[in-house]
Design a protein around this motif. Structure first.
Motif, mmCIF file in Angstrom:
data_model
loop_
_atom_site.group_PDB
_atom_site.id
_atom_site.type_symbol
_atom_site.label_atom_id
_atom_site.label_comp_id
_atom_site.label_asym_id
_atom_site.label_seq_id
_atom_site.Cartn_x
_atom_site.Cartn_y
_atom_site.Cartn_z
ATOM 1 N N ILE A 1 -38.667 -2.439 27.678
ATOM 2 C CA ILE A 1 -38.538 -1.981 29.063
ATOM 3 C C ILE A 1 -37.380 -2.710 29.724
ATOM 4 N N ASN A 2 -36.498 -1.939 30.350
ATOM 5 C CA ASN A 2 -35.414 -2.516 31.135
ATOM 6 C C ASN A 2 -35.280 -1.662 32.391
ATOM 7 N N ASP A 3 -35.959 -2.086 33.467
ATOM 8 C CA ASP A 3 -36.036 -1.303 34.689
ATOM 9 C C ASP A 3 -35.115 -1.904 35.747
ATOM 10 N N SER A 4 -34.113 -1.131 36.148
ATOM 11 C CA SER A 4 -33.138 -1.632 37.126
ATOM 12 C C SER A 4 -33.747 -1.773 38.520
ATOM 13 N N GLY A 5 -34.787 -0.983 38.806
ATOM 14 C CA GLY A 5 -35.397 -1.054 40.126
ATOM 15 C C GLY A 5 -36.271 -2.281 40.308
ATOM 16 N N SER A 6 -37.123 -2.572 39.321
ATOM 17 C CA SER A 6 -38.032 -3.719 39.431
ATOM 18 C C SER A 6 -37.442 -4.987 38.824
ATOM 19 N N HIS A 7 -36.336 -4.838 38.057
ATOM 20 C CA HIS A 7 -35.678 -5.948 37.361
ATOM 21 C C HIS A 7 -36.553 -6.506 36.231
ATOM 22 N N LEU A 8 -37.416 -5.654 35.675
ATOM 23 C CA LEU A 8 -38.240 -6.097 34.547
ATOM 24 C C LEU A 8 -37.501 -5.854 33.237
ATOM 25 N N LYS A 9 -37.366 -6.915 32.467
ATOM 26 C CA LYS A 9 -36.828 -6.820 31.107
ATOM 27 C C LYS A 9 -37.896 -7.367 30.166
ATOM 28 N N MET A 10 -38.457 -6.488 29.359
ATOM 29 C CA MET A 10 -39.579 -6.872 28.506
ATOM 30 C C MET A 10 -39.444 -6.196 27.149
ATOM 31 N N THR A 11 -39.610 -6.966 26.101
ATOM 32 C CA THR A 11 -39.557 -6.415 24.755
ATOM 33 C C THR A 11 -40.893 -5.783 24.402
ATOM 34 N N LYS A 12 -40.885 -4.914 23.421
ATOM 35 C CA LYS A 12 -42.106 -4.264 22.958
ATOM 36 C C LYS A 12 -43.115 -5.311 22.494
ATOM 37 N N GLY A 13 -44.391 -5.118 22.857
ATOM 38 C CA GLY A 13 -45.438 -6.039 22.422
ATOM 39 C C GLY A 13 -46.201 -6.631 23.585
ATOM 40 N N ARG A 14 -46.929 -7.704 23.284
ATOM 41 C CA ARG A 14 -47.790 -8.337 24.291
ATOM 42 C C ARG A 14 -47.072 -9.515 24.938
ATOM 43 N N HIS A 15 -47.320 -9.672 26.242
ATOM 44 C CA HIS A 15 -46.701 -10.758 27.004
ATOM 45 C C HIS A 15 -47.702 -11.267 28.033
ATOM 46 N N VAL A 16 -47.591 -12.550 28.359
ATOM 47 C CA VAL A 16 -48.362 -13.129 29.458
ATOM 48 C C VAL A 16 -47.407 -13.287 30.633
ATOM 49 N N VAL A 17 -47.712 -12.589 31.736
ATOM 50 C CA VAL A 17 -46.801 -12.580 32.884
ATOM 51 C C VAL A 17 -47.457 -13.239 34.082
ATOM 52 N N GLN A 18 -46.649 -13.859 34.897
ATOM 53 C CA GLN A 18 -47.113 -14.436 36.153
ATOM 54 C C GLN A 18 -45.936 -14.529 37.100
ATOM 55 N N GLY A 19 -46.228 -14.727 38.375
ATOM 56 C CA GLY A 19 -45.160 -14.889 39.360
ATOM 57 C C GLY A 19 -44.259 -13.672 39.456
ATOM 58 N N GLU A 20 -42.960 -13.911 39.436
ATOM 59 C CA GLU A 20 -41.963 -12.852 39.592
ATOM 60 C C GLU A 20 -42.090 -11.779 38.514
ATOM 61 N N GLU A 21 -42.363 -12.190 37.281
ATOM 62 C CA GLU A 21 -42.451 -11.217 36.194
ATOM 63 C C GLU A 21 -43.678 -10.321 36.358
ATOM 64 N N ALA A 22 -44.788 -10.882 36.854
ATOM 65 C CA ALA A 22 -45.982 -10.076 37.110
ATOM 66 C C ALA A 22 -45.696 -9.034 38.191
ATOM 67 N N LEU A 23 -45.014 -9.449 39.257
ATOM 68 C CA LEU A 23 -44.668 -8.518 40.327
ATOM 69 C C LEU A 23 -43.745 -7.417 39.808
ATOM 70 N N ALA A 24 -42.788 -7.787 38.984
ATOM 71 C CA ALA A 24 -41.873 -6.797 38.420
ATOM 72 C C ALA A 24 -42.620 -5.792 37.548
ATOM 73 N N PHE A 25 -43.630 -6.249 36.818
ATOM 74 C CA PHE A 25 -44.385 -5.357 35.937
ATOM 75 C C PHE A 25 -45.119 -4.283 36.749
ATOM 76 N N VAL A 26 -45.826 -4.679 37.818
ATOM 77 C CA VAL A 26 -46.606 -3.694 38.586
ATOM 78 C C VAL A 26 -45.710 -2.799 39.440
ATOM 79 N N ARG A 27 -44.445 -3.173 39.638
ATOM 80 C CA ARG A 27 -43.520 -2.354 40.416
ATOM 81 C C ARG A 27 -42.702 -1.401 39.552
ATOM 82 N N THR A 28 -42.770 -1.566 38.251
ATOM 83 C CA THR A 28 -41.938 -0.768 37.340
ATOM 84 C C THR A 28 -42.370 0.699 37.331
ATOM 85 N N ARG A 29 -41.401 1.598 37.476
ATOM 86 C CA ARG A 29 -41.707 3.033 37.408
ATOM 87 C C ARG A 29 -40.558 3.873 36.847
ATOM 88 N N HIS A 30 -39.358 3.323 36.800
ATOM 89 C CA HIS A 30 -38.211 4.126 36.350
ATOM 90 C C HIS A 30 -38.057 4.123 34.837
#
Length: 541
Positions: free
Chosen positions: A252-281
């Motif tokens: 995932i590379n979302d320009s709107g939420s600024h989330l950059k995440m590779t395929k697989g499982r991740h533990v997110v918190q703080g800014e990265e958690a917010l970016a994950f729930v905001r991702t839609r593009h």
């Protein structure tokens, strides 16, 4: 009294008070003392008792000193114990006040009670509103001056027996009627016949009470409480529990939420958690409907993390979670204290994670605007009726017992061709649920019963009935047909009403949609999107 001899350090015993000292001359033995026979025996006999006296005196002195020290230790220990107890109580009181002071509460204005939907007994419906307010977060989040709209909205239904829960996601782009409302400051805000759902908050000064009224208007489900959170809450809560595990089915590379995440499982918190729930593009087909499953995945994972032993057995994590939650929340005044929030949390915690079902309200693309959505009917109405009637969506949960149908239910009445505009009609509420007569009378006036009026409450009735005086049977059957009642609901009056009109008594069979007697659906709409809270294999696609 013991008097110490300065020159010898020995003790001398004085006679008792009132007894004179006896004097003797040199060489005279005291009275009653026998003469010692061997030479030197007298000196030795005198020395041994003296030595024994000295040893006894030292033992007595040591014992006294020991007792004195022990008394001092006991006094200190008791004082320290009292201090610890006081400190503990003060600490608990401090925490209680601290968490209470963190909470922001709002007194919502819901208007006329008779216009609200019915409740479902002891079931609980909590409206969770996530706002897009950027206040204090800087330009990196886009619209820094956003008023905070209803960006993410979930209706959390907890069954009355606490065996299951259903969570409805309402898309922010859904076009709905927004009713007139009054915010906590007393400002009246006009409604709108058709507007985006997210404008029910923030737009024109609307607060959470306006979103509350909108949800009740759209769904026919009675809301009991609301909880409002913002961007910062996602960051602080995810950090407080030590991170939330999420899954991506692809990079995932979302320009709107600024989330950059590779395929697989991740533990997110703080800014990265917010970016994950905001991702839609960068997921699905883009847009709000593909963002909702990410939010459902995140919330499900957070529920699992909070209920895990790793969190529940850690005082540090529990404190951080309680502190972060109470700071992040704005709630209605009905749960605006630590005690009330604790009770609500306990109700929710009783539900097994495997019996919590997330779903999205069925929608279609808006024919007027491809970037907007409208409710998909009859599916949406079917889903709302299930939730309002406390019917579970969880297949593993024990289903609620279906309402028993009459042994020989009469067919619905066919409306005769009569003019009902001048027919006198009184509506009385015998359902045992408040606020039924008004909406029913209003609905009947819209159906042509112009003289429908609200009467006093009736005694409790099992079923809804229409009673008519002589000459008004046709109008009574027209009324029953308008409400979808069976033929045996229409009955002649035992005695004539002085007003000479129809009498409608609403019974317990009245459904959650005001004024509409109907059975609660037993099955969910087909192809309904669902996510179980215990499913750890859900991944963002």
């Amino acid at each position: 009294m013991h008097e110490e001899q300065p020159e010898t350090g020995r003790y001398r015993v004085d006679p008792a008070p009132g007894v004179p000292r006896q004097r003797r001359r040199a060489g005279e033995r005291p009275t009653g003392v026998q003469e010692a026979t061997p030479a030197g025996a007298h000196t030795q006999a005198q020395a041994e008792p003296a030595a024994a006296g000295r040893r006894g005196s030292r033992r007595r002195a040591a014992t006294l000193a020991k007792r004195h020290r022990r008394r001092r230790v006991l006094k200190w220990t008791a004082g320290a114990g009292a201090l610890v107890m006081v400190a503990g109580c003060a600490g608990a009181y401090y925490l209680y006040r601290h968490f209470n002071d963190n909470i922001t509460s709002l007194k919502v204005q819901l208007g006329d009670e008779s216009e609200r939907p019915l409740g479902a007994g002891q079931a609980l419906n909590v409206l969770v509103i996530g706002t897009d307010s950027r206040e204090g977060l800087g330009r990196e989040y886009g619209d820094e001056g956003s008023a905070g709209h209803a960006d993410t909205t979930l209706l959390f239904h907890i069954a009355k027996d606490r065996s299951n829960a259903t969570v409805l996601s309402l898309p922010r782009d859904l076009m709905v009627p927004i009713p007139e409302c009054q915010n906590a400051e007393g400002k009246k805000i006009p409604g709108s016949a058709r507007d985006m759902f997210n404008s029910s908050l923030g737009q024109s000064g609307r607060d959470a009470g306006c979103t509350w009224k909108t949800v009740e208007k759209v769904t026919g489900i009675r809301v009991d409480h609301f909880v409002q959170v913002d961007f910062e809450a996602v960051k602080t809560l995810s950090t407080a529990v030590g991170g939330v595990e999420v899954c991506a089915a692809k990079d995932i590379n979302d320009s709107g939420s600024h989330l950059k995440m590779t395929k697989g499982r991740h533990v997110v918190q703080g800014e990265e958690a917010l970016a994950f729930v905001r991702t839609r593009h960068a997921v699905g087909q883009g847009g709000d409907l593909t963002r909702i499953p990410l939010q459902q995945q995140f919330i499900s994972s957070m529920i699992r993390k909070i209920k895990s032993d790793d969190t529940l057995t850690s005082p540090t994590k529990l404190y951080k979670l309680a502190d972060a939650a109470t700071k992040a929340l704005t709630v209605d005044s009905g749960i605006g204290s630590v005690d009330k929030l604790k009770d609500l949390a306990q109700d929710i915690s009783k539900v097994d994670t495997g019996n919590i079902t997330f779903t999205t309200v069925p929608v279609l693309d808006d024919p007027r605007d491809e970037n907007r959505l409208v409710l998909k009917q009859p599916d949406a109405g079917q889903l709302f009726a299930m939730v309002a009637g406390d019917r579970s969506l969880t297949e593993t949960a024990t289903p609620a017992p279906a309402a028993e149908a009459p042994a020989a239910a009469a067919p619905a009445v066919t409306a005769p061709a009569v003019d009902t505009k001048t027919t006198q009609l009184t509506v009385r509420n015998g359902s045992g649920k408040r606020g039924q007569s008004g909406p029913t009378a209003e609905k009947l006036r819209a159906k042509g019963f112009d003289r429908a009026a609200v009467g006093s409450d009736a005694p409790l009735a099992e079923t809804t009935t229409v009673t008519y005086p002589a000459g008004l049977e046709a109008e009574a059957r027209a009324l029953a047909a308008a409400l979808g009642l069976p033929g045996d609901a229409v009955r002649p009056a035992a005695k004539q009403d002085p007003k000479g009109g129809l009498l409608l008594v609403l019974g317990k069979d009245v459904s959650a949609a005001p004024g509409t007697p109907a059975a609660v659906p037993t099955e969910a709409p087909t192809d309904l999107q669902r996510v179980q809270a215990d499913d750890a294999d859900v991944c963002a696609k």
